[in-house]
Design a protein around this motif. Sequence first.
Motif, PDB file in Angstrom:
ATOM      1  N   HIS A   1       1.135  -0.118   7.651  1.00 16.88           N
ATOM      2  CA  HIS A   1       0.445   0.658   8.402  1.00 16.88           C
ATOM      3  C   HIS A   1      -1.114   0.248   8.672  1.00 16.88           C
ATOM      4  O   HIS A   1      -1.380  -0.806   7.815  1.00 16.88           O
ATOM      5  N   THR A   2      -1.812   0.455   9.473  1.00 15.53           N
ATOM      6  CA  THR A   2      -3.051   0.024   9.723  1.00 15.53           C
ATOM      7  C   THR A   2      -4.190   0.607   8.873  1.00 15.53           C
ATOM      8  O   THR A   2      -5.210   0.079   8.728  1.00 15.53           O
ATOM      9  N   GLY A   3      -3.898   1.581   8.074  1.00 19.58           N
ATOM     10  CA  GLY A   3      -4.670   2.208   7.116  1.00 19.58           C
ATOM     11  C   GLY A   3      -4.075   2.705   5.864  1.00 19.58           C
ATOM     12  O   GLY A   3      -2.690   2.851   6.144  1.00 19.58           O
ATOM     13  N   PRO A   4      -4.742   3.216   4.912  1.00 26.64           N
ATOM     14  CA  PRO A   4      -4.240   3.751   3.593  1.00 26.64           C
ATOM     15  C   PRO A   4      -3.496   5.193   3.856  1.00 26.64           C
ATOM     16  O   PRO A   4      -4.109   6.243   3.268  1.00 26.64           O
TER      17      PRO A   4
ATOM     18  N   ALA B   1      -5.038  -8.024   0.363  1.00 28.50           N
ATOM     19  CA  ALA B   1      -6.477  -7.838   0.929  1.00 28.50           C
ATOM     20  C   ALA B   1      -7.196  -6.885   0.414  1.00 28.50           C
ATOM     21  O   ALA B   1      -8.417  -6.856   0.320  1.00 28.50           O
ATOM     22  N   GLU B   2      -6.823  -5.498  -0.105  1.00 29.10           N
ATOM     23  CA  GLU B   2      -7.321  -4.587  -0.727  1.00 29.10           C
ATOM     24  C   GLU B   2      -6.539  -3.649  -1.584  1.00 29.10           C
ATOM     25  O   GLU B   2      -5.374  -3.559  -1.135  1.00 29.10           O
ATOM     26  N   ARG B   3      -7.181  -2.982  -2.530  1.00 29.95           N
ATOM     27  CA  ARG B   3      -6.366  -2.044  -3.005  1.00 29.95           C
ATOM     28  C   ARG B   3      -7.088  -0.587  -2.932  1.00 29.95           C
ATOM     29  O   ARG B   3      -8.288  -0.827  -3.226  1.00 29.95           O
ATOM     30  N   ARG B   4      -6.571   0.397  -2.476  1.00 27.21           N
ATOM     31  CA  ARG B   4      -7.259   1.815  -2.588  1.00 27.21           C
ATOM     32  C   ARG B   4      -6.338   2.844  -2.781  1.00 27.21           C
ATOM     33  O   ARG B   4      -5.223   3.244  -2.142  1.00 27.21           O
ATOM     34  N   GLY B   5      -6.591   3.505  -4.280  1.00 26.95           N
ATOM     35  CA  GLY B   5      -5.748   4.609  -4.511  1.00 26.95           C
ATOM     36  C   GLY B   5      -4.298   4.140  -4.677  1.00 26.95           C
ATOM     37  O   GLY B   5      -3.827   3.213  -5.469  1.00 26.95           O
ATOM     38  N   ASP B   6      -3.338   5.014  -4.077  1.00 33.53           N
ATOM     39  CA  ASP B   6      -1.887   4.686  -3.959  1.00 33.53           C
ATOM     40  C   ASP B   6      -1.459   3.837  -2.901  1.00 33.53           C
ATOM     41  O   ASP B   6      -0.402   3.486  -2.767  1.00 33.53           O
ATOM     42  N   TRP B   7      -2.625   3.080  -2.361  1.00 29.11           N
ATOM     43  CA  TRP B   7      -2.043   2.061  -1.126  1.00 29.11           C
ATOM     44  C   TRP B   7      -2.649   0.763  -1.579  1.00 29.11           C
ATOM     45  O   TRP B   7      -3.658   0.541  -2.228  1.00 29.11           O
ATOM     46  N   THR B   8      -1.810  -0.135  -1.029  1.00 28.01           N
ATOM     47  CA  THR B   8      -2.151  -1.740  -1.295  1.00 28.01           C
ATOM     48  C   THR B   8      -2.061  -2.331   0.311  1.00 28.01           C
ATOM     49  O   THR B   8      -1.007  -1.946   0.874  1.00 28.01           O
ATOM     50  N   ALA B   9      -2.890  -3.116   0.439  1.00 26.77           N
ATOM     51  CA  ALA B   9      -3.042  -3.817   1.741  1.00 26.77           C
ATOM     52  C   ALA B   9      -2.972  -5.288   1.462  1.00 26.77           C
ATOM     53  O   ALA B   9      -3.293  -5.915   0.585  1.00 26.77           O
ATOM     54  N   ILE B  10      -1.986  -5.992   2.280  1.00 20.57           N
ATOM     55  CA  ILE B  10      -1.717  -7.485   2.311  1.00 20.57           C
ATOM     56  C   ILE B  10      -2.076  -8.043   3.703  1.00 20.57           C
ATOM     57  O   ILE B  10      -2.390  -7.305   4.612  1.00 20.57           O
ATOM     58  N   TRP B  11      -2.269  -9.291   3.704  1.00 19.53           N
ATOM     59  CA  TRP B  11      -2.601 -10.026   4.822  1.00 19.53           C
ATOM     60  C   TRP B  11      -1.385 -10.227   5.376  1.00 19.53           C
ATOM     61  O   TRP B  11      -0.318 -10.932   5.019  1.00 19.53           O
TER      62      TRP B  11
ATOM     63  N   LYS C   1      -4.848  -6.813   8.302  1.00 16.02           N
ATOM     64  CA  LYS C   1      -4.485  -6.086   7.048  1.00 16.02           C
ATOM     65  C   LYS C   1      -3.501  -5.252   7.246  1.00 16.02           C
ATOM     66  O   LYS C   1      -3.598  -4.167   8.282  1.00 16.02           O
ATOM     67  N   ALA C   2      -2.710  -5.122   6.298  1.00 16.87           N
ATOM     68  CA  ALA C   2      -1.561  -4.180   6.644  1.00 16.87           C
ATOM     69  C   ALA C   2      -1.305  -3.406   5.335  1.00 16.87           C
ATOM     70  O   ALA C   2      -1.142  -3.924   4.072  1.00 16.87           O
ATOM     71  N   TRP C   3      -1.106  -2.057   5.268  1.00 20.92           N
ATOM     72  CA  TRP C   3      -1.177  -1.324   4.102  1.00 20.92           C
ATOM     73  C   TRP C   3       0.231  -0.705   3.859  1.00 20.92           C
ATOM     74  O   TRP C   3       1.045  -0.287   4.913  1.00 20.92           O
ATOM     75  N   PHE C   4       0.749  -0.520   2.679  1.00 22.99           N
ATOM     76  CA  PHE C   4       2.026   0.130   2.403  1.00 22.99           C
ATOM     77  C   PHE C   4       1.593   1.033   1.046  1.00 22.99           C
ATOM     78  O   PHE C   4       0.877   0.808   0.147  1.00 22.99           O
ATOM     79  N   HIS C   5       2.482   2.113   1.084  1.00 27.16           N
ATOM     80  CA  HIS C   5       2.193   3.091  -0.164  1.00 27.16           C
ATOM     81  C   HIS C   5       2.794   2.580  -1.357  1.00 27.16           C
ATOM     82  O   HIS C   5       3.864   2.072  -1.617  1.00 27.16           O
ATOM     83  N   ASP C   6       2.027   2.463  -2.375  1.00 25.90           N
ATOM     84  CA  ASP C   6       2.391   1.728  -3.574  1.00 25.90           C
ATOM     85  C   ASP C   6       1.807   2.367  -4.897  1.00 25.90           C
ATOM     86  O   ASP C   6       0.955   1.866  -5.805  1.00 25.90           O
ATOM     87  N   PRO C   7       2.370   3.893  -5.044  1.00 30.50           N
ATOM     88  CA  PRO C   7       1.824   4.536  -6.053  1.00 30.50           C
ATOM     89  C   PRO C   7       2.101   3.896  -7.536  1.00 30.50           C
ATOM     90  O   PRO C   7       3.100   3.295  -7.686  1.00 30.50           O
ATOM     91  N   ARG C   8       1.165   4.119  -8.345  1.00 33.48           N
ATOM     92  CA  ARG C   8       1.396   3.582  -9.919  1.00 33.48           C
ATOM     93  C   ARG C   8       2.580   3.947 -10.589  1.00 33.48           C
ATOM     94  O   ARG C   8       3.330   3.298 -11.145  1.00 33.48           O
ATOM     95  N   ASP C   9       3.062   5.452 -10.382  1.00 36.52           N
ATOM     96  CA  ASP C   9       4.343   5.900 -11.001  1.00 36.52           C
ATOM     97  C   ASP C   9       5.593   5.634 -10.354  1.00 36.52           C
ATOM     98  O   ASP C   9       6.601   5.977 -10.746  1.00 36.52           O
ATOM     99  N   ARG C  10       5.478   5.030  -8.799  1.00 36.08           N
ATOM    100  CA  ARG C  10       6.784   4.551  -8.148  1.00 36.08           C
ATOM    101  C   ARG C  10       6.069   3.130  -7.315  1.00 36.08           C
ATOM    102  O   ARG C  10       6.175   3.346  -6.101  1.00 36.08           O
ATOM    103  N   PRO C  11       5.759   2.176  -7.997  1.00 33.98           N
ATOM    104  CA  PRO C  11       5.461   1.178  -7.353  1.00 33.98           C
ATOM    105  C   PRO C  11       6.370   0.537  -6.316  1.00 33.98           C
ATOM    106  O   PRO C  11       7.640   0.705  -6.483  1.00 33.98           O
TER     107      PRO C  11
END
Length: 640
Positions: free
Chosen positions: A467-470, A509-519, A524-534
């Motif tokens: 996604h374009t945002g978290p 590219a960035e980490r924010r809460g349950d989301w991680t961004a990659i180049w 910048k592209a965001w995917f859902h990446d929660p700690r309890d279900r990475p």
Amino acid sequence: MLSLAASAALLLPLLSGAPPAGADAPEADSLQRRFAAAAERHGVPGSVLLAVSYLQSRWDGHAGAPSVTGGYGPMHLTDAATALARSVPHHSADGEDARGDTARPARTGAGTAVPAPEELPARLRTLERASALSGIPAEELRTSAAANIEGGAALLAAAQREAGLPPSADPADWYGAVARYSGADDAATAAAYANDVFDVIRTGGDRVTDSGQRVVLAAAPAVAPRTEQVAALGLRAPARGPVECPVTVACEWIPAPYEEFGDGDYGNHDKADRPVSQSIDYIVVHDTEATWDVTLKLVQDPAYVSWQYSLRSSDGHVAQHLPLKDVGWHAGNWYVNAKSVGLEHEGFLTAPDSWYTEAMYRSSARLVRYLAKRYDIPLDRQHVIGHDNVPGTVASSIRGMHTDPGPYWDWAHYFRLLGRPLTPSAGPRAGVVTIRPEYGENRPVYTGCATAGEACAPHGSGAVRLHTGPDADAPLVKDVGLRPGGQDSTTGVDDTGARASTGQSYAVAERRGDWTAIWFLGQKAWFHDPRDRPAAVNARGLVLTAREGLAEVPVYGRAYPEASAYPAGVPVQAVSPLPYRLLAGQEYVVGHRTPGEYYYAPVFDSSNHRVVRGREEYYQIQFGHRIAFVKVADVRVSQG
């Protein structure tokens, strides 16, 4: 080469898994009890029934959905008429150029007369026989795991009777029956299948299935099957020929033709002298989009295209079509074709809720390990790639590139079988991540499997949405190569524009809460990446970025030499950038460094073929869902 014992040790501590989100939760041991009851009722040793089921389906029921070749339930009882009905061979689309060499006319399968499928062989009609033997209606065998297990036990018992053998309680006495259960029509494949089943018996296993059921098979390391029983089955001997395969798979020689048509045209591959002339850097995983017999007829058609190996779904049987030194026309990118081996797996990418058999995964993994060792190919997702990871050669070819084996191929399981499980190699703040969602739990909605715009059946997937945002409601990232007009990517099963796949590594590219961004594709592209279900694991790796002073770096779909490298008589090939840009400040994971190369092979007479190698060097990178190349002179490399 791997010995049978070594391959068993490699492949069989892998019986782990978890139920998918939302799965029904019956009694935790009810499936185990079904296996035990069916085995006792039909006089089949319980370990034999369990091991056969594991090799077919890993004990999963797939909610009654068929496999890629029409197999149902834990025992993979086959009723493949629907698979035949949807057969649209892999390289038969209008406009597709499987050769991908812009220096000569496109070579496509379009217009080739697709052979009609033969009458369904017995290996694809086991469900109707199981119904006759057990008295259970066919629909119940498809949809009920308990009935399916009962039907499979009836088939095994019948195979034992037909071999003239008593219903022994000793698993070792069932080798011939297991070999016949495979459905193979040659002795080598039947034996390879039975060897795998008995490897499972010796090693044992413990796994939670897709319905939340725990199934346990106690190890019996002393079991020594009576392998001589295969000789009494009356199966044919395969045409071994000059096959290049590990001893642990059943492989036969079914050659693709090298034939001249006149007027400079010929097919269906190119002669070469690899790896003397060029290194082999890639193994490309395809699915056939056709049945086995249609696939073999097409690869033997000089007017069609070619690849090195085909693998059969029901039993993992392998057919080799080209010597590995020669170049197949399969990837749609001439640079990749010239430096790769193509593996076509029997199956259908967009079959709703499709799944691949364990027998085929294992056979494929053994073949890939053999190839990787022989040619020193790294066992990672920059070098063991899907057809959907091969880049377009130039901007105009991007939209025509293939999307198989698609989001339902289980790359995590495949890499466990390869002996390279995708595990963390860095701490929680690493600058690189490797995509690895839990396949069964990860069920993004895809559309267009059966009807355009309609949701596909829920299914495990190795891919994550970008996604374009978290935020799950943020638009999907764009792919300007697929959609030059700037339209958003979609959830279509064939749309790779906003999709990262298991095993692929990207710079964070960035980490924010349950989301991680990659180049990804210059953004910048965001995917859902929660700690309890990475959805990814932290990793180490080399990354590159634009050299100081450059605002952006061109990205290429092939690593061709500079113009001055071409000798007289060999036309210069354009070094054409793709419509993407690697912008200053962005980072991408490096695969390997390579000189610019072009294999000049435009005529039938291979004595005129030449490899042009330049001084310009390139880095292969993971740029989007597909790999890409950048010039070494344009970037600097650091540890991610």
